[in-house]
Design a protein around this motif. Structure first.
Motif, PDB file in Angstrom:
ATOM      1  N   ILE A  41      39.621  42.100  81.274  1.00 42.71           N
ATOM      2  CA  ILE A  41      39.322  42.043  82.707  1.00 42.71           C
ATOM      3  C   ILE A  41      37.881  42.459  82.945  1.00 42.71           C
ATOM      4  O   ILE A  41      37.479  43.545  82.516  1.00 42.71           O
ATOM      5  N   PRO A  42      37.068  41.620  83.609  1.00 38.67           N
ATOM      6  CA  PRO A  42      35.659  41.959  83.843  1.00 38.67           C
ATOM      7  C   PRO A  42      35.496  43.222  84.681  1.00 38.67           C
ATOM      8  O   PRO A  42      36.309  43.498  85.558  1.00 38.67           O
ATOM      9  N   PHE A  43      34.445  43.970  84.408  1.00 44.59           N
ATOM     10  CA  PHE A  43      34.056  45.184  85.133  1.00 44.59           C
ATOM     11  C   PHE A  43      35.020  46.355  84.915  1.00 44.59           C
ATOM     12  O   PHE A  43      34.696  47.476  85.256  1.00 44.59           O
ATOM     13  N   ILE A  44      36.204  46.092  84.396  1.00 43.80           N
ATOM     14  CA  ILE A  44      37.178  47.163  84.158  1.00 43.80           C
ATOM     15  C   ILE A  44      37.186  47.536  82.684  1.00 43.80           C
ATOM     16  O   ILE A  44      36.957  48.680  82.314  1.00 43.80           O
ATOM     17  N   GLY A  45      37.444  46.544  81.834  1.00 45.79           N
ATOM     18  CA  GLY A  45      37.357  46.753  80.403  1.00 45.79           C
ATOM     19  C   GLY A  45      38.312  47.821  79.888  1.00 45.79           C
ATOM     20  O   GLY A  45      39.374  48.080  80.462  1.00 45.79           O
ATOM     21  N   THR A  46      37.900  48.470  78.812  1.00 47.41           N
ATOM     22  CA  THR A  46      38.751  49.465  78.157  1.00 47.41           C
ATOM     23  C   THR A  46      38.941  50.719  79.010  1.00 47.41           C
ATOM     24  O   THR A  46      39.793  51.550  78.699  1.00 47.41           O
ATOM     25  N   ALA A  47      38.168  50.852  80.088  1.00 51.63           N
ATOM     26  CA  ALA A  47      38.341  52.002  80.984  1.00 51.63           C
ATOM     27  C   ALA A  47      39.741  52.025  81.588  1.00 51.63           C
ATOM     28  O   ALA A  47      40.236  53.089  81.968  1.00 51.63           O
ATOM     29  N   LEU A  48      40.411  50.866  81.651  1.00 53.52           N
ATOM     30  CA  LEU A  48      41.770  50.815  82.194  1.00 53.52           C
ATOM     31  C   LEU A  48      42.719  51.669  81.367  1.00 53.52           C
ATOM     32  O   LEU A  48      43.716  52.178  81.887  1.00 53.52           O
ATOM     33  N   GLY A  49      42.414  51.838  80.083  1.00 54.49           N
ATOM     34  CA  GLY A  49      43.230  52.700  79.239  1.00 54.49           C
ATOM     35  C   GLY A  49      42.632  54.081  79.051  1.00 54.49           C
ATOM     36  O   GLY A  49      43.336  55.091  79.121  1.00 54.49           O
ATOM     37  N   ILE A  50      41.311  54.150  78.831  1.00 53.46           N
ATOM     38  CA  ILE A  50      40.658  55.419  78.502  1.00 53.46           C
ATOM     39  C   ILE A  50      40.699  56.399  79.671  1.00 53.46           C
ATOM     40  O   ILE A  50      41.035  57.579  79.500  1.00 53.46           O
ATOM     41  N   VAL A  51      40.370  55.929  80.874  1.00 53.00           N
ATOM     42  CA  VAL A  51      40.267  56.829  82.039  1.00 53.00           C
ATOM     43  C   VAL A  51      41.619  57.446  82.415  1.00 53.00           C
ATOM     44  O   VAL A  51      41.708  58.675  82.578  1.00 53.00           O
ATOM     45  N   PRO A  52      42.715  56.659  82.561  1.00 54.09           N
ATOM     46  CA  PRO A  52      44.002  57.288  82.886  1.00 54.09           C
ATOM     47  C   PRO A  52      44.470  58.284  81.830  1.00 54.09           C
ATOM     48  O   PRO A  52      45.030  59.333  82.177  1.00 54.09           O
ATOM     49  N   VAL A  53      44.251  57.951  80.549  1.00 59.65           N
ATOM     50  CA  VAL A  53      44.660  58.873  79.488  1.00 59.65           C
ATOM     51  C   VAL A  53      43.863  60.166  79.571  1.00 59.65           C
ATOM     52  O   VAL A  53      44.407  61.267  79.392  1.00 59.65           O
ATOM     53  N   LEU A  88      43.102  52.728  69.805  1.00 56.74           N
ATOM     54  CA  LEU A  88      44.347  53.280  69.278  1.00 56.74           C
ATOM     55  C   LEU A  88      44.070  54.391  68.269  1.00 56.74           C
ATOM     56  O   LEU A  88      44.774  55.418  68.242  1.00 56.74           O
ATOM     57  N   ILE A  89      43.049  54.192  67.451  1.00 55.37           N
ATOM     58  CA  ILE A  89      42.652  55.232  66.489  1.00 55.37           C
ATOM     59  C   ILE A  89      42.286  56.518  67.236  1.00 55.37           C
ATOM     60  O   ILE A  89      42.684  57.619  66.843  1.00 55.37           O
ATOM     61  N   GLY A  90      41.529  56.366  68.331  1.00 56.62           N
ATOM     62  CA  GLY A  90      41.162  57.528  69.142  1.00 56.62           C
ATOM     63  C   GLY A  90      42.375  58.198  69.778  1.00 56.62           C
ATOM     64  O   GLY A  90      42.451  59.429  69.843  1.00 56.62           O
ATOM     65  N   TYR A  91      43.346  57.395  70.232  1.00 59.48           N
ATOM     66  CA  TYR A  91      44.548  57.962  70.836  1.00 59.48           C
ATOM     67  C   TYR A  91      45.316  58.823  69.828  1.00 59.48           C
ATOM     68  O   TYR A  91      45.854  59.880  70.181  1.00 59.48           O
ATOM     69  N   TYR A  92      45.376  58.362  68.578  1.00 62.48           N
ATOM     70  CA  TYR A  92      46.053  59.147  67.547  1.00 62.48           C
ATOM     71  C   TYR A  92      45.252  60.411  67.201  1.00 62.48           C
ATOM     72  O   TYR A  92      45.824  61.482  66.998  1.00 62.48           O
ATOM     73  N   ILE A  93      43.934  60.266  67.141  1.00 60.47           N
ATOM     74  CA  ILE A  93      43.089  61.417  66.787  1.00 60.47           C
ATOM     75  C   ILE A  93      43.251  62.543  67.803  1.00 60.47           C
ATOM     76  O   ILE A  93      43.359  63.723  67.436  1.00 60.47           O
ATOM     77  N   PHE A  94      43.282  62.203  69.088  1.00 59.62           N
ATOM     78  CA  PHE A  94      43.318  63.219  70.144  1.00 59.62           C
ATOM     79  C   PHE A  94      44.735  63.512  70.649  1.00 59.62           C
ATOM     80  O   PHE A  94      44.908  64.156  71.687  1.00 59.62           O
ATOM     81  N   GLY A  95      45.740  63.034  69.930  1.00 59.15           N
ATOM     82  CA  GLY A  95      47.119  63.415  70.220  1.00 59.15           C
ATOM     83  C   GLY A  95      47.669  62.893  71.525  1.00 59.15           C
ATOM     84  O   GLY A  95      48.418  63.595  72.223  1.00 59.15           O
ATOM     85  N   VAL A  96      47.336  61.663  71.880  1.00 57.13           N
ATOM     86  CA  VAL A  96      47.828  61.067  73.129  1.00 57.13           C
ATOM     87  C   VAL A  96      49.292  60.657  72.964  1.00 57.13           C
ATOM     88  O   VAL A  96      49.672  60.081  71.943  1.00 57.13           O
ATOM     89  N   LYS A  97      50.121  60.963  73.976  1.00 55.17           N
ATOM     90  CA  LYS A  97      51.519  60.533  73.952  1.00 55.17           C
ATOM     91  C   LYS A  97      51.610  59.034  74.258  1.00 55.17           C
ATOM     92  O   LYS A  97      50.832  58.500  75.032  1.00 55.17           O
ATOM     93  N   ASP A  98      52.576  58.381  73.646  1.00 53.65           N
ATOM     94  CA  ASP A  98      52.775  56.929  73.797  1.00 53.65           C
ATOM     95  C   ASP A  98      51.491  56.156  73.488  1.00 53.65           C
ATOM     96  O   ASP A  98      51.006  55.348  74.306  1.00 53.65           O
ATOM     97  N   PRO A  99      50.915  56.353  72.296  1.00 50.98           N
ATOM     98  CA  PRO A  99      49.640  55.679  71.984  1.00 50.98           C
ATOM     99  C   PRO A  99      49.745  54.162  71.965  1.00 50.98           C
ATOM    100  O   PRO A  99      48.797  53.472  72.347  1.00 50.98           O
ATOM    101  N   LEU A 100      50.905  53.616  71.554  1.00 54.36           N
ATOM    102  CA  LEU A 100      51.059  52.154  71.503  1.00 54.36           C
ATOM    103  C   LEU A 100      51.070  51.552  72.912  1.00 54.36           C
ATOM    104  O   LEU A 100      50.542  50.454  73.128  1.00 54.36           O
ATOM    105  N   PHE A 101      51.665  52.270  73.846  1.00 57.94           N
ATOM    106  CA  PHE A 101      51.650  51.799  75.239  1.00 57.94           C
ATOM    107  C   PHE A 101      50.222  51.745  75.763  1.00 57.94           C
ATOM    108  O   PHE A 101      49.805  50.754  76.373  1.00 57.94           O
ATOM    109  N   TRP A 102      49.451  52.801  75.528  1.00 56.95           N
ATOM    110  CA  TRP A 102      48.071  52.840  76.002  1.00 56.95           C
ATOM    111  C   TRP A 102      47.194  51.861  75.222  1.00 56.95           C
ATOM    112  O   TRP A 102      46.189  51.376  75.756  1.00 56.95           O
ATOM    113  N   PHE A 103      47.590  51.542  73.994  1.00 53.82           N
ATOM    114  CA  PHE A 103      46.905  50.485  73.243  1.00 53.82           C
ATOM    115  C   PHE A 103      47.047  49.151  73.965  1.00 53.82           C
ATOM    116  O   PHE A 103      46.068  48.409  74.130  1.00 53.82           O
TER     117      PHE A 103
END
Length: 337
Positions: free
Chosen positions: A238-250, A214-229
């Protein structure tokens, strides 16, 4: 000739055993869709049983104590999860209505990348097929709502009777386990520790990783940061997916909006900072809870999620740990003979 015939007693025994197996199979088959509710009741019971005992010791009646635990668990578990599901489903439905347009934009960006590297890997991508797949997934999500409501109802119905009849249920359960009291105590403690470790540890680690993201989303100006949080927190569990489920689409969304440097910065931040925090947070949490080996957690989740659904994040590692523990007990009791 008489020696080759089954005795009446053995025949009755085989008939009873066959009947029990058949009825057990039929019951289990029909209960599979709602198994998550049963396992959820066990999880909540393990987490709150000490609190339940404290309430009873303070003079509260058992049914009142059970009602307090149920209401508290709803505020801590059910209501937040329901809000997350509503948030995700509304956003997903909105994205699905524009999925073909979004897919076309993403594909154009990937076309640019393809031009830079000189390799044709996008010719087989069909935006309509992707849109159709997304719509099917959303319909499946909506269709499972009824089963989820029934599973939650079953969960609290079972939990209530587990809370007010804990000692009686325990004595009945232990009566049918053909193990010594010492081994039963070991299994009981091991199971309780693993359930607590996964039921508390996995969401806690995911939440901590979500905060870092979430800190990164705010730093880089992502829209709807709480949703992506929220998406990142769910993905972290989720195994093998991890935080990439949020980072990659953003990252892809930032690229599609022409914010290339922000996208590259977020991707590096996600890999270097968010990704590295997983091991740090997991070690901190496991030191305070059950110290479960990471391989047991990983393999257990792989086994548990297909069997039990999302609750398999907790009961998959438990199943694997109990298997290894039973093998150890069998070796100790019967290995020498």
């Amino acid at each position: 000739m008489n020696k080759d015939r089954l005795s009446p007693a053995l025949t009755r025994q085989l008939f009873m055993l066959t009947t029990i197996i058949v009825l057990g199979y039929l019951i289990a088959k029909e209960m599979v869709p709602y198994l998550s509710g049963i396992l959820g009741a066990i999880t909540i019971y393990v987490i709150f049983k000490k609190f339940m005992i404290k309430l009873v010791n303070k003079g509260f009646k058992q049914w009142i104590s059970a009602a307090i635990v149920i209401v508290l668990s709803m505020f801590i578990i059910v209501i937040p999860i329901s809000l997350i599901i509503l948030l995700l489903s509304s956003k997903i439905q909105k994205a699905a209505s524009n999925s073909e347009e979004l897919t076309t934009i993403v594909k154009s960006k990937l076309d640019q990348i393809e031009g830079y590297i000189g390799i044709d890997f996008l010719s087989q991508i069909n935006t309509k097929d992707i849109t159709s797949w997304v719509s099917d997934q959303i319909q499946g999500l909506v269709g499972s709502t009824f089963d989820t409501v029934i599973a939650v109802t079953i969960m609290y119905f079972i939990l209530y009777f587990m809370l007010i009849n804990a000692k009686k249920l325990q004595s009945i359960f232990l009566e049918y386990i053909p193990l010594s009291d010492k081994n039963i105590a070991v299994i009981s403690k091991e199971s309780s520790d693993i359930v607590k470790s996964n039921a508390i540890g996995i969401p806690l680690v995911a939440f901590m990783q979500g905060i870092v993201a979430l800190i990164g989303y705010y730093i880089f100006g992502v829209k709807d940061p709480l949703f992506w949080f929220v998406v990142t927190v769910v993905g972290s569990m989720i195994p093998f997916i991890g935080t990439a489920l949020g980072i990659v689409p953003v990252t892809i969304l930032l690229l599609s909006q022409g914010e290339n440097w922000q996208a590259i910065g977020l991707l590096i931040y996600g890999i270097a900072v968010v990704g590295s925090t997983d091991n740090v947070f997991r070690v901190i949490v496991q030191n305070r809870l059950a110290n479960l080996h990471p391989l047991i957690t990983l393999i257990g989740v792989i086994i548990g999620v297909p069997l039990f659904g999302f609750i398999g994040l907790i009961f998959g590692p438990l199943l694997l740990s109990l298997f290894l523990l039973l093998v150890k007990i069998y070796k100790n009791e019967y290995g020498s003979s």
